[in-house]
Design a protein around this motif. Structure first.
Motif, mmCIF file in Angstrom:
data_model
loop_
_atom_site.group_PDB
_atom_site.id
_atom_site.type_symbol
_atom_site.label_atom_id
_atom_site.label_comp_id
_atom_site.label_asym_id
_atom_site.label_seq_id
_atom_site.Cartn_x
_atom_site.Cartn_y
_atom_site.Cartn_z
ATOM 1 N N LYS A 92 14.171 4.810 7.933
ATOM 2 C CA LYS A 92 14.975 5.926 7.412
ATOM 3 C C LYS A 92 14.173 7.224 7.355
ATOM 4 O O LYS A 92 14.716 8.277 7.062
ATOM 5 C CB LYS A 92 15.451 5.605 5.982
ATOM 6 N N ARG A 93 12.883 7.146 7.557
ATOM 7 C CA ARG A 93 12.043 8.358 7.511
ATOM 8 C C ARG A 93 12.187 9.174 8.785
ATOM 9 O O ARG A 93 12.741 8.697 9.778
ATOM 10 C CB ARG A 93 10.577 7.957 7.318
ATOM 11 N N ALA A 94 11.626 10.376 8.749
ATOM 12 C CA ALA A 94 11.700 11.248 9.927
ATOM 13 C C ALA A 94 11.115 10.518 11.138
ATOM 14 O O ALA A 94 10.116 9.795 11.003
ATOM 15 C CB ALA A 94 10.910 12.526 9.669
ATOM 16 N N LEU A 128 0.858 -1.194 0.000
ATOM 17 C CA LEU A 128 0.000 0.000 0.000
ATOM 18 C C LEU A 128 0.887 1.233 0.000
ATOM 19 O O LEU A 128 1.604 1.522 0.935
ATOM 20 C CB LEU A 128 -0.973 -0.024 1.184
ATOM 21 N N ASP A 129 0.822 1.939 -1.134
ATOM 22 C CA ASP A 129 1.761 3.034 -1.335
ATOM 23 C C ASP A 129 1.016 4.285 -1.800
ATOM 24 O O ASP A 129 -0.033 4.200 -2.425
ATOM 25 C CB ASP A 129 2.805 2.617 -2.384
ATOM 26 N N GLY A 130 1.578 5.436 -1.473
ATOM 27 C CA GLY A 130 1.032 6.695 -1.974
ATOM 28 C C GLY A 130 0.358 7.554 -0.917
ATOM 29 O O GLY A 130 -0.236 8.576 -1.244
ATOM 30 N N ASN A 131 0.468 7.168 0.348
ATOM 31 C CA ASN A 131 -0.147 7.976 1.418
ATOM 32 C C ASN A 131 0.443 9.382 1.449
ATOM 33 O O ASN A 131 -0.271 10.381 1.573
ATOM 34 C CB ASN A 131 0.104 7.336 2.792
ATOM 35 N N GLY A 132 1.778 9.444 1.368
ATOM 36 C CA GLY A 132 2.461 10.738 1.443
ATOM 37 C C GLY A 132 2.077 11.638 0.286
ATOM 38 O O GLY A 132 1.751 12.818 0.463
ATOM 39 N N ARG A 133 2.072 11.055 -0.925
ATOM 40 C CA ARG A 133 1.725 11.842 -2.117
ATOM 41 C C ARG A 133 0.281 12.341 -2.043
ATOM 42 O O ARG A 133 -0.024 13.463 -2.437
ATOM 43 C CB ARG A 133 1.920 10.985 -3.389
ATOM 44 N N TRP A 134 -0.587 11.498 -1.514
ATOM 45 C CA TRP A 134 -2.004 11.883 -1.377
ATOM 46 C C TRP A 134 -2.107 13.158 -0.531
ATOM 47 O O TRP A 134 -2.833 14.085 -0.872
ATOM 48 C CB TRP A 134 -2.782 10.735 -0.735
HETATM 49 MG MG MG Z 1 5.957 5.198 -0.742
#
Ligand code: MG
Ligand code: IPE
Ligand code: IPE
Length: 233
Positions: A69-71, A18-24
């Motif tokens: 590796k994220r904040a 499940l990808d794209g939460n940040g872009r959303w």
């Molecule tokens: Mg992603």
């Protein structure tokens, strides 16, 4: 036939990257964490829809061994969200007789989250509905390394190593879906996906709907799976 989407065959086990939460969120000028909140709503909806359709196993890639590796603020937000979800939704899991499982390195998670996961797995282990595998602090390479350690001095074979993976009784995924249009596995189920069918959806995870799920399953349903053999007419 499910509405206008023709489902010819169901996967027994489906995995979702499940990808794209940040872009959303970014597209709306909102913080990335808003995308994760919205993504959780989608996860709820898709779990319910998949169970209703009759899938037996659904693995959700929630947090990878690389996502550290994220904040720190984003990481702790995601982990707290998962914890809150497990506490709040257990009744719902009970109602649909869903069994919660975990894949990944539990020991590498904060103790409070690890114990909430263990509790959810324990309390639902007798349920015979769809099994929801939460891949959390999961990496395919890490899983293989931990499996090799578990194997110890044992004789190495595909069956022996396979039996040392995180959930050896869960069948290999038939279908792996990735949302947000990215064509990579990002370390998801490396061993188990040897013969999975892949499906990439352009929609961002928070925008994913039951219809998108049905489209993915319908596309899977017309794939010819050969497993290396030659199919004569
Ligand atoms: Mg992603
Ligand atoms: C998926 O959404 C959720 C996790 C990996 C935890 P992302 O947070 O990766 O969203 P993008 O890829 O930045 O849009
Ligand atoms: C994959 O998504 C991991 C999860 C969905 C949990 P990422 O967003 O972390 O993957 P990359 O960094 O784009 O490969």
């Amino acid at each position: 036939m499910e509405g206008s989407i023709d489902i010819k065959r169901l996967p027994v086990h489906m995995g979702i990257i499940l990808d794209g939460n940040g872009r959303w969120a970014q597209r709306r000028g909102r913080p990335r964490t808003d995308g994760h909140l919205e993504g959780l709503k989608t996860a709820r909806k898709i779990v319910e829809a998949a169970s209703r359709l009759g899938l037996r196993y659904l693995t959700l890639y929630v947090f990878s061994t690389e996502n550290w590796k994220r904040a720190e603020s984003e990481v702790s937000f995601i982990l707290a969200l998962v914890k809150r979800h497990l506490v709040a939704e257990l009744d719902h899991y009970r109602k649909d007789r869903l069994r919660v499982r975990h894949a990944g390195d539990l020991a590498g998670l904060p103790a409070d989250i690890a114990s909430e996961i263990e509790r959810a797995c324990e309390e639902t282990k007798g349920f015979d509905g769809m099994q929801v595998v939460l891949a959390l602090n999961y990496g395919g390479r890490d899983e293989i390394v931990r499996a090799v350690r578990r194997l110890g001095d044992g004789l190495v074979s595909e069956a022996a190593l396979g039996a040392c993976l995180d959930n050896p009784d869960v069948p290999d995924p038939d279908l792996i879906v990735r949302t947000a249009g990215e064509f990579r596995t990002s370390n998801f189920l490396l061993w188990e996906a040897a013969y999975a069918e892949y499906y990439i959806s352009d929609a961002l995870w928070p925008d994913w709907t039951e219809d998108d799920l049905k489209k993915a399953i319908a596309a899977y349903g017309v794939r010819e799976r050969r497993f290396g053999a030659v199919h004569n007419e």
